[in-house]
Design an enzyme around this catalytic site. Sequence first.
Site, PDB file in Angstrom:
ATOM      1  CB  SER A  42      -0.966   0.032   1.189  1.00 21.85           C
ATOM      2  OG  SER A  42      -0.444   0.802   2.249  1.00 21.85           O
ATOM      3  CB  VAL A  43      -0.282   4.703  -0.881  1.00 22.82           C
ATOM      4  CG1 VAL A  43      -1.430   4.841   0.113  1.00 22.82           C
ATOM      5  CG2 VAL A  43       0.292   6.065  -1.204  1.00 22.82           C
ATOM      6  CE  LYS A  44      -2.905   5.680   4.545  1.00 22.63           C
ATOM      7  NZ  LYS A  44      -3.141   6.875   5.338  1.00 22.63           N
ATOM      8  CG  ASP A  45       4.646   0.001   2.544  1.00 18.86           C
ATOM      9  OD1 ASP A  45       3.814  -0.272   3.419  1.00 18.86           O
ATOM     10  OD2 ASP A  45       5.074  -0.833   1.715  1.00 18.86           O
TER      11      ASP A  45
END
Length: 328
Positions: A42-45
């Site tokens: 995900s983008v959240k990394d």
Amino acid sequence: MKYLNHITEAIGNTPLVKLNNVTKGIKPTVLAKVEYLNPGNSVKDRMAIRMIEDAEKAGILKPGGTIIEGTSGNTGMGLALAAIAKGYKCIFTLADKQSKEKMDILRAVGAEVVVCPTNVAPDHPDSYYSVAKRLNEEIPNSFYPNQYDNMSNWAAHYESTGPEIWEQTEGKVTHFITGVGTGGTVTGISRYLKEQKPEVVTVGIDTYGSVFKKYKETGIFDENEIYAYATEGIGEDILPKNVDFDVIDTFVKVTDKDGAVMTRRLAKEEGLFVGWSCGTAVYGALEYAREHNLTEDDVIVVLLPDHGTRYLGKIYNDDWMRAQGYID
Ligand SMILES: Cc1ncc(COP(=O)(O)O)c(C=O)c1O
């Protein structure tokens, strides 16, 4: 030998992929920023590692510490990977509407998961925000990143995702479209792109049941806008400090059903096995393109935040989709 010292070094530099089939009848080029190709899918990394490294620099997170965060799942995954690299423990609070897969994935990477009720106000002691704050007060040597108000969140996107999109489109991007939750993604990327080219239009995708669109249009935080909805990761019942309304030109609301159905189309028609908010963002992007008569000269970048595995029991399950009335 060419190798990375840890999987967290593989974060970023995700591809931009042209959408070819769901875009039939739409004139602009639509390019998807495929964030599930980050190691935590995900983008959240991107923002998770940045929040940890900034906290270490500031001396707030110390060796042997415990990271405690309220998350819809993806930030937790990013934090867990960074915690493994750096030797921290993790406790995550999640609302019970989040998919079971997300909870299992977090446990698989060593985190403790605390499940909290969805249908309570943010300031209720049982909400996933309040429980995270309380655990942070109770547990010694713990760190509460608070992704909603932590400025490292948008900074990560200003420094990585924004420049990547600018370079990958050779500055030809005309519209940037993404779902808005904490706001880190939209604010960081939009600030960067508008600094390069002020004409870039940023469209935030919102859910029904969330406060963002009305707040942007009227300046009113309307509690009557708030009700339970099913889409995961976007829309809010609070105004996070990471949402900079000045760099979001407009919001488009998308229903749970339209987002879910488009997500399945992305898998079948584009080979993009993505998460729910991805279909929501693409549905909103196509609606915006139609309503504003965008032309062949326009280049839309739409960000796809996460991977389909997190929704196997929901939108990729026909029985569940039928039970919701999303498909016949
Ligand atoms: C699946 C999913 N999509 C979109 C978002 C929204 O991104 P941001 O929090 O940067 O606004 C999130 C955030 O939690 C998410 O989990």
